[in-house]
Write a protein that holds these residues in place. Structure first.
Motif, PDB file in Angstrom:
ATOM      1  N   PHE A 101       3.298 -49.658  26.943  1.00  0.00           N
ATOM      2  CA  PHE A 101       2.758 -49.881  28.284  1.00  0.00           C
ATOM      3  C   PHE A 101       1.463 -49.077  28.409  1.00  0.00           C
ATOM      4  O   PHE A 101       1.466 -47.874  28.173  1.00  0.00           O
ATOM      5  CB  PHE A 101       3.747 -49.431  29.355  1.00  0.00           C
ATOM      6  CG  PHE A 101       5.041 -50.192  29.340  1.00  0.00           C
ATOM      7  CD1 PHE A 101       5.058 -51.581  29.469  1.00  0.00           C
ATOM      8  CD2 PHE A 101       6.257 -49.536  29.219  1.00  0.00           C
ATOM      9  CE1 PHE A 101       6.249 -52.288  29.462  1.00  0.00           C
ATOM     10  CE2 PHE A 101       7.456 -50.233  29.207  1.00  0.00           C
ATOM     11  CZ  PHE A 101       7.446 -51.613  29.329  1.00  0.00           C
ATOM     12  N   GLU A 102       0.386 -49.761  28.788  1.00  0.00           N
ATOM     13  CA  GLU A 102      -0.917 -49.105  28.873  1.00  0.00           C
ATOM     14  C   GLU A 102      -1.329 -48.849  30.323  1.00  0.00           C
ATOM     15  O   GLU A 102      -0.872 -49.542  31.231  1.00  0.00           O
ATOM     16  CB  GLU A 102      -1.968 -49.966  28.169  1.00  0.00           C
ATOM     17  CG  GLU A 102      -1.682 -50.070  26.667  1.00  0.00           C
ATOM     18  CD  GLU A 102      -2.595 -51.024  25.921  1.00  0.00           C
ATOM     19  OE1 GLU A 102      -3.570 -51.516  26.510  1.00  0.00           O
ATOM     20  OE2 GLU A 102      -2.321 -51.264  24.734  1.00  0.00           O
ATOM     21  N   ASN A 103      -2.193 -47.879  30.518  1.00  0.00           N
ATOM     22  CA  ASN A 103      -2.697 -47.520  31.852  1.00  0.00           C
ATOM     23  C   ASN A 103      -1.577 -47.269  32.862  1.00  0.00           C
ATOM     24  O   ASN A 103      -1.601 -47.777  33.971  1.00  0.00           O
ATOM     25  CB  ASN A 103      -3.622 -48.627  32.397  1.00  0.00           C
ATOM     26  CG  ASN A 103      -4.828 -48.827  31.506  1.00  0.00           C
ATOM     27  OD1 ASN A 103      -5.464 -47.857  31.117  1.00  0.00           O
ATOM     28  ND2 ASN A 103      -5.119 -50.062  31.172  1.00  0.00           N
ATOM     29  N   VAL A 104      -0.608 -46.493  32.431  1.00  0.00           N
ATOM     30  CA  VAL A 104       0.521 -46.185  33.308  1.00  0.00           C
ATOM     31  C   VAL A 104       0.542 -44.690  33.611  1.00  0.00           C
ATOM     32  O   VAL A 104      -0.173 -43.896  32.987  1.00  0.00           O
ATOM     33  CB  VAL A 104       1.863 -46.591  32.654  1.00  0.00           C
ATOM     34  CG1 VAL A 104       1.943 -48.104  32.495  1.00  0.00           C
ATOM     35  CG2 VAL A 104       2.079 -45.885  31.322  1.00  0.00           C
ATOM     36  N   THR A 105       1.376 -44.345  34.580  1.00  0.00           N
ATOM     37  CA  THR A 105       1.648 -42.945  34.886  1.00  0.00           C
ATOM     38  C   THR A 105       3.078 -42.660  34.446  1.00  0.00           C
ATOM     39  O   THR A 105       3.973 -43.467  34.703  1.00  0.00           O
ATOM     40  CB  THR A 105       1.511 -42.690  36.394  1.00  0.00           C
ATOM     41  OG1 THR A 105       0.129 -42.841  36.751  1.00  0.00           O
ATOM     42  CG2 THR A 105       1.960 -41.297  36.786  1.00  0.00           C
ATOM     43  N   ILE A 106       3.269 -41.544  33.758  1.00  0.00           N
ATOM     44  CA  ILE A 106       4.640 -41.178  33.380  1.00  0.00           C
ATOM     45  C   ILE A 106       5.003 -39.845  34.006  1.00  0.00           C
ATOM     46  O   ILE A 106       4.215 -38.896  33.980  1.00  0.00           O
ATOM     47  CB  ILE A 106       4.839 -41.185  31.843  1.00  0.00           C
ATOM     48  CG1 ILE A 106       6.277 -40.823  31.493  1.00  0.00           C
ATOM     49  CG2 ILE A 106       3.860 -40.284  31.123  1.00  0.00           C
ATOM     50  CD1 ILE A 106       6.711 -41.279  30.139  1.00  0.00           C
ATOM     51  N   VAL A 107       6.163 -39.820  34.632  1.00  0.00           N
ATOM     52  CA  VAL A 107       6.664 -38.584  35.236  1.00  0.00           C
ATOM     53  C   VAL A 107       7.200 -37.720  34.098  1.00  0.00           C
ATOM     54  O   VAL A 107       7.935 -38.197  33.236  1.00  0.00           O
ATOM     55  CB  VAL A 107       7.777 -38.886  36.263  1.00  0.00           C
ATOM     56  CG1 VAL A 107       8.319 -37.590  36.860  1.00  0.00           C
ATOM     57  CG2 VAL A 107       7.249 -39.808  37.356  1.00  0.00           C
ATOM     58  N   LYS A 108       6.752 -36.467  34.083  1.00  0.00           N
ATOM     59  CA  LYS A 108       7.055 -35.599  32.943  1.00  0.00           C
ATOM     60  C   LYS A 108       8.553 -35.288  32.819  1.00  0.00           C
ATOM     61  O   LYS A 108       9.134 -35.417  31.751  1.00  0.00           O
ATOM     62  CB  LYS A 108       6.283 -34.290  33.148  1.00  0.00           C
ATOM     63  CG  LYS A 108       5.620 -33.768  31.915  1.00  0.00           C
ATOM     64  CD  LYS A 108       4.630 -32.673  32.317  1.00  0.00           C
ATOM     65  CE  LYS A 108       4.577 -31.609  31.298  1.00  0.00           C
ATOM     66  NZ  LYS A 108       3.739 -30.475  31.726  1.00  0.00           N
ATOM     67  N   LYS A 109       9.154 -34.907  33.917  1.00  0.00           N
ATOM     68  CA  LYS A 109      10.565 -34.496  33.866  1.00  0.00           C
ATOM     69  C   LYS A 109      11.483 -35.696  33.685  1.00  0.00           C
ATOM     70  O   LYS A 109      11.283 -36.751  34.293  1.00  0.00           O
ATOM     71  CB  LYS A 109      10.941 -33.757  35.155  1.00  0.00           C
ATOM     72  CG  LYS A 109      10.582 -32.286  35.099  1.00  0.00           C
ATOM     73  CD  LYS A 109      11.631 -31.427  35.829  1.00  0.00           C
ATOM     74  CE  LYS A 109      11.407 -29.971  35.544  1.00  0.00           C
ATOM     75  NZ  LYS A 109      12.612 -29.161  35.818  1.00  0.00           N
ATOM     76  N   ALA A 110      12.504 -35.503  32.896  1.00  0.00           N
ATOM     77  CA  ALA A 110      13.494 -36.552  32.665  1.00  0.00           C
ATOM     78  C   ALA A 110      14.451 -36.670  33.841  1.00  0.00           C
ATOM     79  O   ALA A 110      14.669 -35.716  34.595  1.00  0.00           O
ATOM     80  CB  ALA A 110      14.282 -36.230  31.403  1.00  0.00           C
ATOM     81  N   ARG A 113      13.063 -41.598  31.484  1.00  0.00           N
ATOM     82  CA  ARG A 113      11.759 -41.168  32.002  1.00  0.00           C
ATOM     83  C   ARG A 113      11.230 -42.301  32.875  1.00  0.00           C
ATOM     84  O   ARG A 113      11.372 -43.478  32.532  1.00  0.00           O
ATOM     85  CB  ARG A 113      10.742 -40.949  30.888  1.00  0.00           C
ATOM     86  CG  ARG A 113      11.200 -40.023  29.813  1.00  0.00           C
ATOM     87  CD  ARG A 113      10.787 -38.584  30.033  1.00  0.00           C
ATOM     88  NE  ARG A 113      11.484 -37.753  29.058  1.00  0.00           N
ATOM     89  CZ  ARG A 113      11.461 -36.438  29.036  1.00  0.00           C
ATOM     90  NH1 ARG A 113      10.796 -35.756  29.943  1.00  0.00           N
ATOM     91  NH2 ARG A 113      12.122 -35.769  28.126  1.00  0.00           N
ATOM     92  N   VAL A 148       8.329 -44.564  34.507  1.00  0.00           N
ATOM     93  CA  VAL A 148       6.976 -45.064  34.244  1.00  0.00           C
ATOM     94  C   VAL A 148       6.516 -45.841  35.479  1.00  0.00           C
ATOM     95  O   VAL A 148       7.221 -46.740  35.958  1.00  0.00           O
ATOM     96  CB  VAL A 148       6.971 -45.985  33.000  1.00  0.00           C
ATOM     97  CG1 VAL A 148       5.554 -46.473  32.698  1.00  0.00           C
ATOM     98  CG2 VAL A 148       7.560 -45.272  31.790  1.00  0.00           C
ATOM     99  N   LEU A 149       5.352 -45.463  36.008  1.00  0.00           N
ATOM    100  CA  LEU A 149       4.815 -46.088  37.218  1.00  0.00           C
ATOM    101  C   LEU A 149       3.609 -46.944  36.849  1.00  0.00           C
ATOM    102  O   LEU A 149       2.727 -46.501  36.101  1.00  0.00           O
ATOM    103  CB  LEU A 149       4.392 -45.008  38.217  1.00  0.00           C
ATOM    104  CG  LEU A 149       5.489 -44.002  38.584  1.00  0.00           C
ATOM    105  CD1 LEU A 149       4.907 -42.827  39.360  1.00  0.00           C
ATOM    106  CD2 LEU A 149       6.591 -44.689  39.388  1.00  0.00           C
ATOM    107  N   LEU A 196      12.449 -45.735  31.009  1.00  0.00           N
ATOM    108  CA  LEU A 196      12.752 -45.845  29.584  1.00  0.00           C
ATOM    109  C   LEU A 196      13.828 -44.812  29.302  1.00  0.00           C
ATOM    110  O   LEU A 196      13.617 -43.618  29.567  1.00  0.00           O
ATOM    111  CB  LEU A 196      11.507 -45.570  28.746  1.00  0.00           C
ATOM    112  CG  LEU A 196      10.429 -46.653  28.809  1.00  0.00           C
ATOM    113  CD1 LEU A 196       9.120 -46.138  28.223  1.00  0.00           C
ATOM    114  CD2 LEU A 196      10.882 -47.905  28.047  1.00  0.00           C
TER     115      LEU A 196
END
Lengths: 105, 105
Positions: A4-13, A24, A26-27, A36
């Motif tokens: 997935f490209e150009n996404v935001t991922i929240v660091k904390k699980a 995790r 993915v926004l 995921l």
């Protein structure tokens, strides 16, 4: 789509069942969300808020969807959909890698 | 920084030790790479290619860095650095959420 490209991922699980299920978040730019995750062997019950499309990327599991009497088996890759505001059960027998899409209706 | 923006995430997980250690790869626009992972309780030895900065987001573990005789304990959050081309040992006693940065020198 392998990434997935150009996404935001929240660091904390996100952690459930003492870490046997983790994910995790993915926004996406369009405001949608996926998780995921990994499920280790065990038996789990989950509840949904939104409708969920569960894509199994790899794994061994059985699924009991709400209202069903028969378990679905996925070995390897697969997909199933869970209605909003419902519960479903899983029997995971092999490490399962998944991508869950949340669908607002 | 609680989230990474404008990144690419590889969908499939990296799986080690029968799923007790898993991670997802996050690729940044500047060509750098991080992994976001989960370690369940157990004892592990890892080898590095690049230098690694391991940020512990949450967890309980002990670390033996290469050349050291004394274990480092992290309970909660923490960080340690592992040189390139080396091996380190971990004793994970509580579910551990981490972010690993790979540093090319």
């Amino acid at each position: 789509m392998s990434q997935f490209e150009n996404v935001t991922i929240v660091k904390k699980a996100n952690t459930y069942f003492e870490g046997k299920v983790t994910s995790r978040t993915v926004l996406f730019a369009d405001g949608t969300k996926k998780t995921l995750g990994i499920m280790l062997p065990g038996e789990y019950e989950f509840g949904t808020d939104d409708k969920e499309i569960m894509e199994i990327l790899a794994g061994e599991l059985q699924i009991l969807l709400p209202g069903d009497e028969q378990w679905i088996t996925i070995s390897g890759e697969g997909e199933f959909t869970v209605p909003a505001q419902s519960k479903f059960k899983l029997k995971v027998t092999g490490v399962t890698d998944y991508c869950c899409s949340y669908i607002q209706e």
